[in-house]
Design a protein around this motif. Structure first.
Motif, PDB file in Angstrom:
ATOM      1  N   SER A   8     -15.698   1.990   4.813  1.00  0.00           N
ATOM      2  CA  SER A   8     -15.835   3.375   4.811  1.00  0.00           C
ATOM      3  C   SER A   8     -14.941   4.154   3.911  1.00  0.00           C
ATOM      4  O   SER A   8     -15.171   5.080   3.378  1.00  0.00           O
ATOM      5  CB  SER A   8     -15.815   3.767   6.233  1.00  0.00           C
ATOM      6  N   TYR A   9     -13.626   3.567   3.783  1.00  0.00           N
ATOM      7  CA  TYR A   9     -12.448   4.130   3.201  1.00  0.00           C
ATOM      8  C   TYR A   9     -12.843   4.288   1.703  1.00  0.00           C
ATOM      9  O   TYR A   9     -12.502   5.140   0.938  1.00  0.00           O
ATOM     10  CB  TYR A   9     -11.333   3.634   3.609  1.00  0.00           C
ATOM     11  N   ALA A  15     -15.533   6.606   0.834  1.00  0.00           N
ATOM     12  CA  ALA A  15     -15.031   7.935   0.805  1.00  0.00           C
ATOM     13  C   ALA A  15     -14.220   8.266  -0.466  1.00  0.00           C
ATOM     14  O   ALA A  15     -14.265   9.530  -1.190  1.00  0.00           O
ATOM     15  CB  ALA A  15     -14.202   8.214   2.128  1.00  0.00           C
ATOM     16  N   TYR A  16     -13.228   7.515  -0.977  1.00  0.00           N
ATOM     17  CA  TYR A  16     -12.365   7.775  -1.986  1.00  0.00           C
ATOM     18  C   TYR A  16     -13.006   6.962  -3.380  1.00  0.00           C
ATOM     19  O   TYR A  16     -12.044   7.057  -4.168  1.00  0.00           O
ATOM     20  CB  TYR A  16     -10.914   7.330  -1.698  1.00  0.00           C
TER      21      TYR A  16
END
Length: 454
Positions: free
Chosen positions: A319-320, A323-324
């Motif tokens: 997920s991280y 997101a980035y």
């Protein structure tokens, strides 16, 4: 009512009540035992007299016979059923007993009589007389000796009680003083603190390690903790005000510059807006972290349970990275779960802080390793950024500390992330650390206990 007076009154009243009950019990038992002993003795004497009377009834006249057996302090009489009774025989000191009206008892009868305030033992024994008639041989004997002993016992009990009461009064006052002394000292210290005398502690001289000593030690520890928290708060407010002043000054300067020349200088307008925007973002991040740290210092309910940290790391990395838009590699020893005791939400929060630092200070991929052993499950986050000099490593967990002030400001660092991570790790009984090689990269790691820690 003050505590000293309460202790004094309740101790004294309780002792007086107990003393009265004990003295009453002793007096009653002594009276009962003495009276029973006298009654048994009177019965034995009546049996002895009846035997002697039966043996000598044909030889000696009844009056002379009774006179020879009369008690030293009492009366002896013979009572016939017909009422034709010979005169009662009394001792010189008990002549008034002869005035008592006689009564015939068909069976053996024993009782305690009270005549003119004096107690007597009365025993009536049926005896077969020489002519075959059944008569009562009645012995009445004074209990004056028993009453005298009871009077002596009363004097002794009253005297002992008075002495005991004086001792109790003195000991209760002493006990009250001993109990109140540390409390009074604590109260006085609190008043000094209330009046602005700083964080004073108690001077503990008692070495008995009793509950009062423990209360004083607890108070001193509390004062020490309050003092440390107060000092940390002062330092925190000072650092926060200093850190917030810089972006506010930058925003104010660029806003003033835009107000003066913004319309005529498009290049200056773009530069100013970008600077104001970046400083506003940094202020927002700093404020969020400050609020988060303030909440973390409060008492939260931490639920330490077994969780699969390998699964958590895989989910967070996926997920991280999405997101980035960063490449994040995850290395786990196998596909099997890696269980450890932790609060899963706090563990995720710790991992996010470490990933944020790695993202800010490196443009390369980020490596996450999960390494279990017999005691811990270690999660490490490695970036390949500029690294941290060795002499700076001990300071990185201090609030607002940044290794490179200019570069950190440019990259959006506030110096609060690792300080917050350290506090969270302490709450969930985890260990956090940092290893770095200057110019090559940095590895931050968290060790979660495999076994539940009390």
């Amino acid at each position: 009512m003050k505590l000293r007076t309460t202790i004094y009154v309740y101790t004294s009243v309780l002792f007086i009540v107990l003393l009265l009950l004990i003295n009453g019990f002793i007096y009653f038992m002594f009276d009962r035992m003495s009276t029973d002993t006298q009654m048994e003795r009177a019965e034995a004497e009546a049996n002895s007299i009846s035997t002697g009377v039966r043996n000598a009834a044909d030889i000696v006249a009844p009056d002379d016979l009774l006179r020879s057996f009369v008690p030293a302090e009492g009366m002896l009489r013979m009572v016939r059923m017909s009422g034709d009774n010979p005169p009662a025989v009394t001792s010189l000191s008990e002549r008034r007993l002869a005035q008592i009206n006689p009564a015939f008892y068909p069976n053996k009868h024993t009782e305690v009589l009270k005549i003119e305030g004096v107690r007597y033992v009365f025993v009536s024994m049926p005896v077969i007389w020489a002519d075959g008639e059944v008569v009562n041989l009645q012995v009445t004997e004074s209990l004056a000796s028993v009453d005298n002993n009871l009077k002596v016992l009363q004097v002794v009990l009253i005297s002992v009680s008075l002495v005991a009461l004086l001792a109790v009064f003195a000991s209760s006052r002493l006990l009250g003083s001993i109990i109140i002394r540390p409390i009074s000292s604590m109260t006085q210290t609190m008043r000094i603190i209330e009046d602005g005398g700083g964080f004073k502690t108690l001077d503990l001289q008692n070495q008995s390690k009793d509950e009062l000593y423990e209360m004083g030690e607890t108070f001193n520890r509390m004062m020490g903790r309050l003092k440390r928290n107060y000092e940390k708060q002062e330092q925190f407010v000072s650092n926060a005000s200093h850190e917030l002043k810089t972006p506010l000054t930058v925003i104010e300067s660029y806003a003033s510059l835009l107000k003066r020349r913004g319309m005529s200088r498009p290049d200056l307008f773009e530069e100013s807006v970008e600077a104001i925007h970046s400083e506003a973002i940094r202020m927002r991040e700093m404020t969020e972290q400050l609020l988060m740290m303030a909440r973390e210092t409060e008492s939260f309910s931490i639920a330490l349970e077994q969780h699969d940290l390998a699964g958590m790391v895989n989910d967070m990395a996926r997920s991280y990275g999405t997101a980035y838009q960063r490449e994040i590699e995850v290395e786990t020893p196998s596909s099997e779960p890696c269980y450890a005791y932790t609060d899963i939400n706090k563990a995720k929060q710790l991992l996010v802080i470490l990933l944020d630092n790695a993202r800010k200070y490196s443009e390369d991929s980020i490596l996450i390793r999960v390494q279990p052993d017999a005691s811990y499950v270690t999660i490490s986050v490695t970036d390949y950024g500029p690294g941290i000099p060795a002499d700076e490593l001990p300071k990185v967990f201090d609030r607002f500390y940044r290794v490179d002030q200019a570069r950190s400001r440019k990259q959006g660092g506030t110096g609060l992330g690792l300080a917050l991570a350290s506090e969270i790790a302490a709450q969930i009984k985890a260990e956090i650390g940092l290893e770095s090689t200057y110019g090559k990269g940095t590895t931050a790691y968290i060790q979660f206990p495999v076994h539940h820690l009390a």
